[in-house]
Design a protein around this motif. Structure first.
Motif, PDB file in Angstrom:
ATOM      1  N   SER A  11      35.943  24.736  39.726  1.00  0.00           N
ATOM      2  CA  SER A  11      35.412  23.684  38.863  1.00  0.00           C
ATOM      3  C   SER A  11      36.453  23.346  37.820  1.00  0.00           C
ATOM      4  O   SER A  11      37.322  24.143  37.500  1.00  0.00           O
ATOM      5  N   LEU A  12      36.363  22.149  37.274  1.00  0.00           N
ATOM      6  CA  LEU A  12      37.320  21.714  36.261  1.00  0.00           C
ATOM      7  C   LEU A  12      37.152  22.511  34.985  1.00  0.00           C
ATOM      8  O   LEU A  12      36.047  22.716  34.509  1.00  0.00           O
ATOM      9  N   GLY A  13      38.242  22.959  34.410  1.00  0.00           N
ATOM     10  CA  GLY A  13      38.203  23.649  33.126  1.00  0.00           C
ATOM     11  C   GLY A  13      37.744  25.090  33.192  1.00  0.00           C
ATOM     12  O   GLY A  13      37.704  25.754  32.176  1.00  0.00           O
ATOM     13  N   PHE A  14      37.356  25.593  34.351  1.00  0.00           N
ATOM     14  CA  PHE A  14      36.885  26.971  34.460  1.00  0.00           C
ATOM     15  C   PHE A  14      37.777  27.705  35.446  1.00  0.00           C
ATOM     16  O   PHE A  14      37.720  27.447  36.641  1.00  0.00           O
ATOM     17  N   PRO A  15      38.594  28.631  34.951  1.00  0.00           N
ATOM     18  CA  PRO A  15      39.490  29.366  35.851  1.00  0.00           C
ATOM     19  C   PRO A  15      38.697  30.162  36.888  1.00  0.00           C
ATOM     20  O   PRO A  15      37.545  30.512  36.668  1.00  0.00           O
ATOM     21  N   GLY A  16      39.326  30.439  38.008  1.00  0.00           N
ATOM     22  CA  GLY A  16      38.684  31.145  39.109  1.00  0.00           C
ATOM     23  C   GLY A  16      38.193  32.521  38.717  1.00  0.00           C
ATOM     24  O   GLY A  16      38.828  33.244  37.962  1.00  0.00           O
ATOM     25  N   LEU A  17      37.051  32.866  39.243  1.00  0.00           N
ATOM     26  CA  LEU A  17      36.464  34.187  39.042  1.00  0.00           C
ATOM     27  C   LEU A  17      36.836  35.026  40.256  1.00  0.00           C
ATOM     28  O   LEU A  17      36.632  34.610  41.398  1.00  0.00           O
ATOM     29  N   ASN A  18      37.390  36.208  40.038  1.00  0.00           N
ATOM     30  CA  ASN A  18      37.863  37.037  41.132  1.00  0.00           C
ATOM     31  C   ASN A  18      37.225  38.424  41.043  1.00  0.00           C
ATOM     32  O   ASN A  18      37.425  39.134  40.069  1.00  0.00           O
ATOM     33  N   LEU A  19      36.479  38.791  42.079  1.00  0.00           N
ATOM     34  CA  LEU A  19      35.900  40.125  42.201  1.00  0.00           C
ATOM     35  C   LEU A  19      36.530  40.747  43.431  1.00  0.00           C
ATOM     36  O   LEU A  19      36.430  40.206  44.534  1.00  0.00           O
ATOM     37  N   SER A  20      37.214  41.865  43.249  1.00  0.00           N
ATOM     38  CA  SER A  20      37.908  42.466  44.387  1.00  0.00           C
ATOM     39  C   SER A  20      37.619  43.957  44.499  1.00  0.00           C
ATOM     40  O   SER A  20      37.405  44.646  43.507  1.00  0.00           O
ATOM     41  N   LEU A  21      37.619  44.413  45.750  1.00  0.00           N
ATOM     42  CA  LEU A  21      37.526  45.837  46.075  1.00  0.00           C
ATOM     43  C   LEU A  21      38.854  46.218  46.704  1.00  0.00           C
ATOM     44  O   LEU A  21      39.418  45.449  47.486  1.00  0.00           O
ATOM     45  N   SER A  22      39.347  47.410  46.407  1.00  0.00           N
ATOM     46  CA  SER A  22      40.584  47.857  47.052  1.00  0.00           C
ATOM     47  C   SER A  22      40.387  47.973  48.560  1.00  0.00           C
ATOM     48  O   SER A  22      41.321  47.745  49.326  1.00  0.00           O
ATOM     49  N   GLN A  23      39.162  48.310  48.999  1.00  0.00           N
ATOM     50  CA  GLN A  23      38.784  48.338  50.412  1.00  0.00           C
ATOM     51  C   GLN A  23      37.300  48.021  50.500  1.00  0.00           C
ATOM     52  O   GLN A  23      36.521  48.485  49.683  1.00  0.00           O
ATOM     53  N   PHE A  24      36.904  47.245  51.508  1.00  0.00           N
ATOM     54  CA  PHE A  24      35.499  46.857  51.660  1.00  0.00           C
ATOM     55  C   PHE A  24      34.697  47.860  52.476  1.00  0.00           C
ATOM     56  O   PHE A  24      33.497  47.972  52.312  1.00  0.00           O
ATOM     57  N   SER A  25      35.359  48.569  53.386  1.00  0.00           N
ATOM     58  CA  SER A  25      34.694  49.543  54.231  1.00  0.00           C
ATOM     59  C   SER A  25      35.542  50.807  54.229  1.00  0.00           C
ATOM     60  O   SER A  25      36.709  50.770  54.623  1.00  0.00           O
ATOM     61  N   VAL A  26      34.952  51.915  53.757  1.00  0.00           N
ATOM     62  CA  VAL A  26      35.723  53.148  53.568  1.00  0.00           C
ATOM     63  C   VAL A  26      34.946  54.365  54.054  1.00  0.00           C
ATOM     64  O   VAL A  26      33.721  54.374  54.037  1.00  0.00           O
ATOM     65  N   PRO A  27      35.655  55.417  54.468  1.00  0.00           N
ATOM     66  CA  PRO A  27      34.981  56.687  54.736  1.00  0.00           C
ATOM     67  C   PRO A  27      34.563  57.322  53.411  1.00  0.00           C
ATOM     68  O   PRO A  27      35.210  57.093  52.384  1.00  0.00           O
ATOM     69  N   GLU A  28      33.468  58.101  53.419  1.00  0.00           N
ATOM     70  CA  GLU A  28      33.052  58.742  52.175  1.00  0.00           C
ATOM     71  C   GLU A  28      34.179  59.640  51.671  1.00  0.00           C
ATOM     72  O   GLU A  28      34.980  60.156  52.439  1.00  0.00           O
ATOM     73  N   GLY A  29      34.270  59.757  50.340  1.00  0.00           N
ATOM     74  CA  GLY A  29      35.323  60.545  49.723  1.00  0.00           C
ATOM     75  C   GLY A  29      36.541  59.714  49.338  1.00  0.00           C
ATOM     76  O   GLY A  29      37.444  60.216  48.677  1.00  0.00           O
ATOM     77  N   THR A  30      36.566  58.443  49.740  1.00  0.00           N
ATOM     78  CA  THR A  30      37.693  57.561  49.435  1.00  0.00           C
ATOM     79  C   THR A  30      37.534  56.984  48.033  1.00  0.00           C
ATOM     80  O   THR A  30      36.443  56.610  47.618  1.00  0.00           O
ATOM     81  N   THR A  31      38.642  56.891  47.306  1.00  0.00           N
ATOM     82  CA  THR A  31      38.632  56.249  45.994  1.00  0.00           C
ATOM     83  C   THR A  31      38.673  54.737  46.187  1.00  0.00           C
ATOM     84  O   THR A  31      39.509  54.221  46.923  1.00  0.00           O
ATOM     85  N   VAL A  32      37.743  54.035  45.534  1.00  0.00           N
ATOM     86  CA  VAL A  32      37.655  52.584  45.624  1.00  0.00           C
ATOM     87  C   VAL A  32      37.825  52.012  44.218  1.00  0.00           C
ATOM     88  O   VAL A  32      37.197  52.485  43.264  1.00  0.00           O
ATOM     89  N   ASN A  33      38.690  51.004  44.092  1.00  0.00           N
ATOM     90  CA  ASN A  33      38.892  50.305  42.824  1.00  0.00           C
ATOM     91  C   ASN A  33      38.190  48.959  42.897  1.00  0.00           C
ATOM     92  O   ASN A  33      38.357  48.211  43.864  1.00  0.00           O
ATOM     93  N   VAL A  34      37.412  48.644  41.863  1.00  0.00           N
ATOM     94  CA  VAL A  34      36.686  47.385  41.774  1.00  0.00           C
ATOM     95  C   VAL A  34      37.205  46.663  40.541  1.00  0.00           C
ATOM     96  O   VAL A  34      37.284  47.248  39.455  1.00  0.00           O
ATOM     97  N   THR A  35      37.576  45.386  40.690  1.00  0.00           N
ATOM     98  CA  THR A  35      38.119  44.610  39.574  1.00  0.00           C
ATOM     99  C   THR A  35      37.423  43.264  39.492  1.00  0.00           C
ATOM    100  O   THR A  35      37.266  42.578  40.499  1.00  0.00           O
ATOM    101  N   CYS A  36      37.032  42.902  38.278  1.00  0.00           N
ATOM    102  CA  CYS A  36      36.443  41.597  37.983  1.00  0.00           C
ATOM    103  C   CYS A  36      37.364  40.928  36.971  1.00  0.00           C
ATOM    104  O   CYS A  36      37.613  41.489  35.896  1.00  0.00           O
ATOM    105  N   ALA A  37      37.892  39.748  37.308  1.00  0.00           N
ATOM    106  CA  ALA A  37      38.842  39.068  36.417  1.00  0.00           C
ATOM    107  C   ALA A  37      38.655  37.563  36.515  1.00  0.00           C
ATOM    108  O   ALA A  37      38.134  37.044  37.506  1.00  0.00           O
ATOM    109  N   ALA A  38      39.105  36.862  35.469  1.00  0.00           N
ATOM    110  CA  ALA A  38      39.090  35.393  35.449  1.00  0.00           C
ATOM    111  C   ALA A  38      40.236  34.942  34.543  1.00  0.00           C
ATOM    112  O   ALA A  38      41.147  35.709  34.261  1.00  0.00           O
ATOM    113  N   GLY A  39      40.156  33.717  34.043  1.00  0.00           N
ATOM    114  CA  GLY A  39      41.241  33.133  33.247  1.00  0.00           C
ATOM    115  C   GLY A  39      41.356  33.684  31.838  1.00  0.00           C
ATOM    116  O   GLY A  39      40.596  34.554  31.410  1.00  0.00           O
ATOM    117  N   ALA A  40      42.311  33.132  31.103  1.00  0.00           N
ATOM    118  CA  ALA A  40      42.715  33.644  29.787  1.00  0.00           C
ATOM    119  C   ALA A  40      41.595  33.689  28.746  1.00  0.00           C
ATOM    120  O   ALA A  40      41.510  34.627  27.979  1.00  0.00           O
TER     121      ALA A  40
END
Length: 170
Positions: A11-40
């Motif tokens: 959308s105009l004037g609204f920087p992209g919203l980004n939600l990311s997982l280091s991996q979407f499907s993992v075996p149990e015991g795996t470390t997963v990083n989750v990040t939520c970020a957008a514009g300045a």
């Protein structure tokens, strides 16, 4: 004060919203990083936890367990533009593969059934992917947890088949 809700698209004037997982499907015991970020100037929040300041991401790290399977992470963003508050939301789901677990206390060693009564087979285990209950000599699944009429063709030995998938990452 005016507030508008936007989907996770551009959308105009609204920087992209980004939600990311280091991996979407993992075996149990795996470390997963989750990040939520957008514009300045955007204030983001991940699963109800706000970023320390506008423009900063929110990060979460977890050691995936079977309880995290199918967990949906929710990321939201708010941006004030000319006195109006614009909102964006997005979510992503984590899939955790975990080994089979059989409750031996609930597993009968031997049962004798009479023909014709209605019975509910208690061949159960937990796991992802789901374990299957099979009749020996047959590749067909047996109805589990559902009442069925016992017939002569139900005689035999039943077994639980559980598989653990391996995920290869580079």
């Amino acid at each position: 004060m005016v507030s508008k809700l936007l989907d996770s698209g551009p959308s105009l004037g609204f920087p992209g919203l980004n939600l990311s997982l280091s991996q979407f499907s993992v075996p149990e015991g795996t470390t997963v990083n989750v990040t939520c970020a957008a514009g300045a100037r955007v204030q983001v929040m991940l699963d109800g936890v706000p970023a320390t300041a506008p423009g900063q991401p929110v990060q979460l790290q977890l050691n995936a367990t079977e309880n995290d399977d199918r967990h949906s992470f929710f990321c939201s963003a708010i941006l004030e533009v000319d006195g109006e508050f614009l909102h964006k939301n997005t979510s992503v789901q984590l899939h955790v593969l975990y080994g089979p677990k059989i409750d031996t206390a609930k597993r009968p060693q031997s049962l004798m059934w009479k023909e014709r009564p209605i019975y509910v087979l208690q061949c159960q285990a937990r796991g992802n992917p789901d374990p299957q209950c099979l009749q020996e000599g047959s590749s067909q699944q047996v109805p589990v947890g559902t009442p069925f009429l016992v017939k002569l063709n139900h005689r035999g030995t039943y077994y639980l088949q559980a598989t653990t998938l391996r995920i290869h990452t580079t």
